[in-house]
Design a protein around this motif. Sequence first.
Motif, PDB file in Angstrom:
ATOM      1  N   ASN A  25       0.817  -1.221   0.000  1.00  0.00           N
ATOM      2  CA  ASN A  25       0.000   0.000   0.000  1.00  0.00           C
ATOM      3  C   ASN A  25       0.848   1.268   0.000  1.00  0.00           C
ATOM      4  O   ASN A  25       0.589   2.219   0.745  1.00  0.00           O
ATOM      5  CB  ASN A  25      -0.980   0.015   1.181  1.00  0.00           C
ATOM      6  N   ASN A  26       1.873   1.271  -0.832  1.00  0.00           N
ATOM      7  CA  ASN A  26       2.763   2.420  -0.981  1.00  0.00           C
ATOM      8  C   ASN A  26       2.762   2.870  -2.424  1.00  0.00           C
ATOM      9  O   ASN A  26       2.408   2.121  -3.328  1.00  0.00           O
ATOM     10  CB  ASN A  26       4.210   2.043  -0.620  1.00  0.00           C
ATOM     11  N   SER A  27       3.226   4.089  -2.613  1.00  0.00           N
ATOM     12  CA  SER A  27       3.503   4.531  -3.977  1.00  0.00           C
ATOM     13  C   SER A  27       4.862   3.959  -4.370  1.00  0.00           C
ATOM     14  O   SER A  27       5.635   3.504  -3.516  1.00  0.00           O
ATOM     15  CB  SER A  27       3.542   6.059  -4.041  1.00  0.00           C
ATOM     16  N   VAL A  28       5.166   3.997  -5.640  1.00  0.00           N
ATOM     17  CA  VAL A  28       6.469   3.509  -6.096  1.00  0.00           C
ATOM     18  C   VAL A  28       7.574   4.356  -5.466  1.00  0.00           C
ATOM     19  O   VAL A  28       8.591   3.826  -5.009  1.00  0.00           O
ATOM     20  CB  VAL A  28       6.560   3.511  -7.639  1.00  0.00           C
ATOM     21  N   ASP A  29       7.359   5.668  -5.408  1.00  0.00           N
ATOM     22  CA  ASP A  29       8.360   6.553  -4.803  1.00  0.00           C
ATOM     23  C   ASP A  29       8.613   6.188  -3.337  1.00  0.00           C
ATOM     24  O   ASP A  29       9.759   6.086  -2.902  1.00  0.00           O
ATOM     25  CB  ASP A  29       7.907   8.010  -4.881  1.00  0.00           C
ATOM     26  N   ALA A  30       7.541   5.991  -2.583  1.00  0.00           N
ATOM     27  CA  ALA A  30       7.683   5.640  -1.166  1.00  0.00           C
ATOM     28  C   ALA A  30       8.376   4.293  -1.011  1.00  0.00           C
ATOM     29  O   ALA A  30       9.189   4.104  -0.100  1.00  0.00           O
ATOM     30  CB  ALA A  30       6.317   5.613  -0.490  1.00  0.00           C
ATOM     31  N   GLN A  31       8.068   3.373  -1.908  1.00  0.00           N
ATOM     32  CA  GLN A  31       8.687   2.052  -1.830  1.00  0.00           C
ATOM     33  C   GLN A  31      10.184   2.127  -2.125  1.00  0.00           C
ATOM     34  O   GLN A  31      10.992   1.484  -1.463  1.00  0.00           O
ATOM     35  CB  GLN A  31       8.005   1.084  -2.805  1.00  0.00           C
ATOM     36  N   VAL A  32      10.555   2.943  -3.102  1.00  0.00           N
ATOM     37  CA  VAL A  32      11.977   3.120  -3.427  1.00  0.00           C
ATOM     38  C   VAL A  32      12.711   3.729  -2.241  1.00  0.00           C
ATOM     39  O   VAL A  32      13.813   3.294  -1.884  1.00  0.00           O
ATOM     40  CB  VAL A  32      12.151   3.981  -4.695  1.00  0.00           C
ATOM     41  N   ILE A  33      12.097   4.714  -1.591  1.00  0.00           N
ATOM     42  CA  ILE A  33      12.715   5.338  -0.418  1.00  0.00           C
ATOM     43  C   ILE A  33      12.893   4.312   0.694  1.00  0.00           C
ATOM     44  O   ILE A  33      13.955   4.241   1.333  1.00  0.00           O
ATOM     45  CB  ILE A  33      11.878   6.545   0.058  1.00  0.00           C
ATOM     46  N   THR A  34      11.887   3.481   0.932  1.00  0.00           N
ATOM     47  CA  THR A  34      11.975   2.442   1.960  1.00  0.00           C
ATOM     48  C   THR A  34      13.104   1.475   1.657  1.00  0.00           C
ATOM     49  O   THR A  34      13.883   1.107   2.548  1.00  0.00           O
ATOM     50  CB  THR A  34      10.633   1.684   2.064  1.00  0.00           C
ATOM     51  N   ILE A  35      13.206   1.048   0.412  1.00  0.00           N
ATOM     52  CA  ILE A  35      14.260   0.112   0.016  1.00  0.00           C
ATOM     53  C   ILE A  35      15.641   0.747   0.175  1.00  0.00           C
ATOM     54  O   ILE A  35      16.572   0.116   0.696  1.00  0.00           O
ATOM     55  CB  ILE A  35      14.034  -0.371  -1.435  1.00  0.00           C
ATOM     56  N   LEU A  36      15.777   2.006  -0.232  1.00  0.00           N
ATOM     57  CA  LEU A  36      17.063   2.695  -0.089  1.00  0.00           C
ATOM     58  C   LEU A  36      17.452   2.846   1.381  1.00  0.00           C
ATOM     59  O   LEU A  36      18.609   2.638   1.760  1.00  0.00           O
ATOM     60  CB  LEU A  36      17.010   4.066  -0.762  1.00  0.00           C
ATOM     61  N   GLN A  37      16.479   3.207   2.223  1.00  0.00           N
ATOM     62  CA  GLN A  37      16.768   3.343   3.649  1.00  0.00           C
ATOM     63  C   GLN A  37      17.221   2.023   4.244  1.00  0.00           C
ATOM     64  O   GLN A  37      18.189   1.978   5.002  1.00  0.00           O
ATOM     65  CB  GLN A  37      15.537   3.849   4.402  1.00  0.00           C
ATOM     66  N   SER A  38      16.547   0.952   3.901  1.00  0.00           N
ATOM     67  CA  SER A  38      16.913  -0.370   4.420  1.00  0.00           C
ATOM     68  C   SER A  38      18.314  -0.769   3.973  1.00  0.00           C
ATOM     69  O   SER A  38      19.100  -1.298   4.758  1.00  0.00           O
ATOM     70  CB  SER A  38      15.911  -1.422   3.962  1.00  0.00           C
ATOM     71  N   ALA A  39      18.609  -0.526   2.704  1.00  0.00           N
ATOM     72  CA  ALA A  39      19.922  -0.889   2.174  1.00  0.00           C
ATOM     73  C   ALA A  39      21.030  -0.087   2.844  1.00  0.00           C
ATOM     74  O   ALA A  39      22.071  -0.636   3.222  1.00  0.00           O
ATOM     75  CB  ALA A  39      19.948  -0.676   0.667  1.00  0.00           C
ATOM     76  N   LEU A  40      20.812   1.212   3.020  1.00  0.00           N
ATOM     77  CA  LEU A  40      21.829   2.042   3.656  1.00  0.00           C
ATOM     78  C   LEU A  40      22.010   1.692   5.122  1.00  0.00           C
ATOM     79  O   LEU A  40      23.126   1.691   5.642  1.00  0.00           O
ATOM     80  CB  LEU A  40      21.467   3.521   3.512  1.00  0.00           C
ATOM     81  N   GLN A  41      20.931   1.374   5.790  1.00  0.00           N
ATOM     82  CA  GLN A  41      21.008   0.987   7.191  1.00  0.00           C
ATOM     83  C   GLN A  41      21.802  -0.307   7.342  1.00  0.00           C
ATOM     84  O   GLN A  41      22.630  -0.449   8.231  1.00  0.00           O
ATOM     85  CB  GLN A  41      19.597   0.803   7.746  1.00  0.00           C
ATOM     86  N   ALA A  42      21.554  -1.260   6.453  1.00  0.00           N
ATOM     87  CA  ALA A  42      22.268  -2.538   6.503  1.00  0.00           C
ATOM     88  C   ALA A  42      23.752  -2.337   6.243  1.00  0.00           C
ATOM     89  O   ALA A  42      24.593  -3.006   6.850  1.00  0.00           O
ATOM     90  CB  ALA A  42      21.678  -3.500   5.489  1.00  0.00           C
ATOM     91  N   LYS A  43      24.100  -1.416   5.359  1.00  0.00           N
ATOM     92  CA  LYS A  43      25.508  -1.180   5.027  1.00  0.00           C
ATOM     93  C   LYS A  43      26.246  -0.443   6.139  1.00  0.00           C
ATOM     94  O   LYS A  43      27.441  -0.634   6.317  1.00  0.00           O
ATOM     95  CB  LYS A  43      25.632  -0.360   3.738  1.00  0.00           C
ATOM     96  N   THR A  44      25.549   0.418   6.881  1.00  0.00           N
ATOM     97  CA  THR A  44      26.224   1.234   7.879  1.00  0.00           C
ATOM     98  C   THR A  44      26.280   0.578   9.251  1.00  0.00           C
ATOM     99  O   THR A  44      27.058   1.008  10.097  1.00  0.00           O
ATOM    100  CB  THR A  44      25.544   2.614   8.013  1.00  0.00           C
ATOM    101  N   GLN A  45      25.487  -0.447   9.492  1.00  0.00           N
ATOM    102  CA  GLN A  45      25.522  -1.120  10.783  1.00  0.00           C
ATOM    103  C   GLN A  45      26.670  -2.118  10.813  1.00  0.00           C
ATOM    104  O   GLN A  45      26.986  -2.748   9.812  1.00  0.00           O
ATOM    105  CB  GLN A  45      24.199  -1.827  11.063  1.00  0.00           C
ATOM    106  N   PRO A  46      27.313  -2.258  11.979  1.00  0.00           N
ATOM    107  CA  PRO A  46      28.443  -3.181  12.063  1.00  0.00           C
ATOM    108  C   PRO A  46      27.989  -4.628  11.869  1.00  0.00           C
ATOM    109  O   PRO A  46      26.872  -5.001  12.224  1.00  0.00           O
ATOM    110  CB  PRO A  46      28.979  -2.969  13.474  1.00  0.00           C
ATOM    111  N   THR A  47      28.873  -5.417  11.316  1.00  0.00           N
ATOM    112  CA  THR A  47      28.582  -6.832  11.109  1.00  0.00           C
ATOM    113  C   THR A  47      28.657  -7.564  12.445  1.00  0.00           C
ATOM    114  O   THR A  47      29.140  -7.030  13.448  1.00  0.00           O
ATOM    115  CB  THR A  47      29.585  -7.469  10.129  1.00  0.00           C
ATOM    116  N   GLU A  48      28.225  -8.797  12.455  1.00  0.00           N
ATOM    117  CA  GLU A  48      28.267  -9.612  13.673  1.00  0.00           C
ATOM    118  C   GLU A  48      29.704  -9.760  14.168  1.00  0.00           C
ATOM    119  O   GLU A  48      29.969  -9.675  15.368  1.00  0.00           O
ATOM    120  CB  GLU A  48      27.648 -10.989  13.406  1.00  0.00           C
ATOM    121  N   ASP A  49      30.639  -9.979  13.255  1.00  0.00           N
ATOM    122  CA  ASP A  49      32.047 -10.099  13.645  1.00  0.00           C
ATOM    123  C   ASP A  49      32.569  -8.812  14.277  1.00  0.00           C
ATOM    124  O   ASP A  49      33.298  -8.851  15.272  1.00  0.00           O
ATOM    125  CB  ASP A  49      32.916 -10.462  12.440  1.00  0.00           C
ATOM    126  N   GLU A  50      32.195  -7.677  13.708  1.00  0.00           N
ATOM    127  CA  GLU A  50      32.625  -6.392  14.272  1.00  0.00           C
ATOM    128  C   GLU A  50      32.048  -6.185  15.657  1.00  0.00           C
ATOM    129  O   GLU A  50      32.732  -5.677  16.556  1.00  0.00           O
ATOM    130  CB  GLU A  50      32.217  -5.248  13.350  1.00  0.00           C
TER     131      GLU A  50
END
Length: 88
Positions: A25-50
């Motif tokens: 129930n999102n617009s394409v724009d909102a969905q793209v923003i959600t996906i980008l936020q998730s991807a950036l959050q995953a990249k910036t959080q430390p890994t389990e080893d770290e």
Amino acid sequence: MATLHALNIPDELYAQLQELAKAENNSVDAQVITILQSALQAKTQPTEDERRKNVPKLLEEIRLRRESRRTDVEWPDSTALIREDRDR
């Protein structure tokens, strides 16, 4: 808010975005923003080893904080306090 124009998105990818947006129930724009936020959050959080490498440092910090908060207060024995309360 900044505007980002994505050009030359493959039709198949855009169709998948539309389906996902509709399902959530999102617009394409909102969905793209959600996906980008998730991807950036995953990249910036430390890994389990770290995170595991940081454990000894965190434990040392906790130990130092506990030691700095220690006072020379002598706490009474809780067993004696309970016994005294029961004898009333």
